[in-house]
Design a protein around this motif. Structure first.
Motif, PDB file in Angstrom:
ATOM      1  N   ARG A  81       0.819  -1.219   0.000  1.00  0.00           N
ATOM      2  CA  ARG A  81       0.000   0.000   0.000  1.00  0.00           C
ATOM      3  C   ARG A  81       0.850   1.265   0.000  1.00  0.00           C
ATOM      4  O   ARG A  81       0.327   2.358  -0.194  1.00  0.00           O
ATOM      5  CB  ARG A  81      -0.933   0.020   1.215  1.00  0.00           C
ATOM      6  CG  ARG A  81      -1.965  -1.083   1.209  1.00  0.00           C
ATOM      7  CD  ARG A  81      -2.849  -0.972   0.009  1.00  0.00           C
ATOM      8  NE  ARG A  81      -4.068  -1.739   0.186  1.00  0.00           N
ATOM      9  CZ  ARG A  81      -4.955  -1.886  -0.749  1.00  0.00           C
ATOM     10  NH1 ARG A  81      -4.785  -1.339  -1.928  1.00  0.00           N
ATOM     11  NH2 ARG A  81      -6.033  -2.593  -0.523  1.00  0.00           N
ATOM     12  N   ASN A  84      -0.305   5.046   1.006  1.00  0.00           N
ATOM     13  CA  ASN A  84      -1.700   5.313   0.669  1.00  0.00           C
ATOM     14  C   ASN A  84      -2.604   5.086   1.883  1.00  0.00           C
ATOM     15  O   ASN A  84      -3.069   3.979   2.133  1.00  0.00           O
ATOM     16  CB  ASN A  84      -2.125   4.428  -0.505  1.00  0.00           C
ATOM     17  CG  ASN A  84      -3.471   4.811  -1.052  1.00  0.00           C
ATOM     18  OD1 ASN A  84      -4.354   5.237  -0.330  1.00  0.00           O
ATOM     19  ND2 ASN A  84      -3.624   4.641  -2.347  1.00  0.00           N
ATOM     20  N   SER A  87      -6.152   3.652   1.160  1.00  0.00           N
ATOM     21  CA  SER A  87      -6.197   2.195   0.974  1.00  0.00           C
ATOM     22  C   SER A  87      -5.981   1.464   2.294  1.00  0.00           C
ATOM     23  O   SER A  87      -6.638   0.462   2.570  1.00  0.00           O
ATOM     24  CB  SER A  87      -5.137   1.750  -0.038  1.00  0.00           C
ATOM     25  OG  SER A  87      -5.441   2.261  -1.307  1.00  0.00           O
ATOM     26  N   ASP A  91      -8.416  -1.158   4.207  1.00  0.00           N
ATOM     27  CA  ASP A  91      -7.953  -2.460   4.709  1.00  0.00           C
ATOM     28  C   ASP A  91      -8.236  -2.606   6.202  1.00  0.00           C
ATOM     29  O   ASP A  91      -8.654  -3.669   6.669  1.00  0.00           O
ATOM     30  CB  ASP A  91      -6.446  -2.635   4.466  1.00  0.00           C
ATOM     31  CG  ASP A  91      -6.096  -2.744   2.994  1.00  0.00           C
ATOM     32  OD1 ASP A  91      -7.003  -2.891   2.151  1.00  0.00           O
ATOM     33  OD2 ASP A  91      -4.879  -2.666   2.686  1.00  0.00           O
TER      34      ASP A  91
END
Length: 184
Positions: A81, A84, A87, A91
């Motif tokens: 990732r 980020n 993101s 998650d």
């Protein structure tokens, strides 16, 4: 003068999630301290100092998310990732979907990494172009220009009093969530 040497020996033996939590706490503490100093000394309240406080805070959120995800799922590939936060926040929510963890993750909303809402009249294609060219906050505030040395578009601002309030709330969230996660 007494010198006090600190070394990585205090964290070297810790598992990766615990190291990430320790660093997240340290980055957040630095952002809090720096923001407090800016509230007390108007001479310190500059955009470069604000950008550093923002970067420290964003990086603390990134590391905290990575630590939390790895604590729950040691095989998760949080490294893919990068920086980020959006993101990583997604998650995090997926990993802890069965556990009600209330947290309004800073820098982790759909457009939060840009810090803006886009006007309705702006075409979707231009919004996507702007998003793809704007670095995530954990790296965005490290440099005053992009990798090519080009000035970034738009204006940004920082107000230390309100940011300090956000940071103190974030510290409370970190402590609460980490305590919950470690009991799982």
């Amino acid at each position: 003068m007494h010198l006090n040497m600190v070394t990585d020996a205090e964290v070297r033996h810790l598992p990766v999630p615990a190291k990430l939590f320790a660093y997240a706490d340290a980055y957040l503490a630095a952002a809090i301290t720096f923001s407090q100093k800016m509230t007390l000394d108007a001479g310190l309240c500059t955009w470069p100092n604000g950008a550093v406080a923002l970067m420290l805070a964003a990086h603390s959120v990134e590391l905290f998310l990575k630590g939390a995800i790895l604590q729950k799922n040691p095989s998760a590939n949080v490294w893919a990732r990068g920086h980020n936060i959006e993101s990583l926040a997604s998650d995090f929510r997926a990993e802890f979907a069965q556990i009600p963890i209330e947290w309004d993750i800073p820098f982790g909303g759909t457009d939060m990494h840009l810090g803006t809402d886009f006007p309705d009249w702006l075409p979707d294609s231009e919004i996507e172009t702007i998003k793809s060219q704007t670095p995530h906050p954990s790296i965005r505030y490290r440099y005053p220009v992009d990798k090519g040395g080009t000035e970034r578009r738009g204006a940004e601002g920082f107000e230390p009093h309100s940011f300090l309030s956000l940071l103190l709330g974030l510290k409370t969230d970190f402590d609460r969530i980490q305590s919950l996660i470690l009991r799982l």
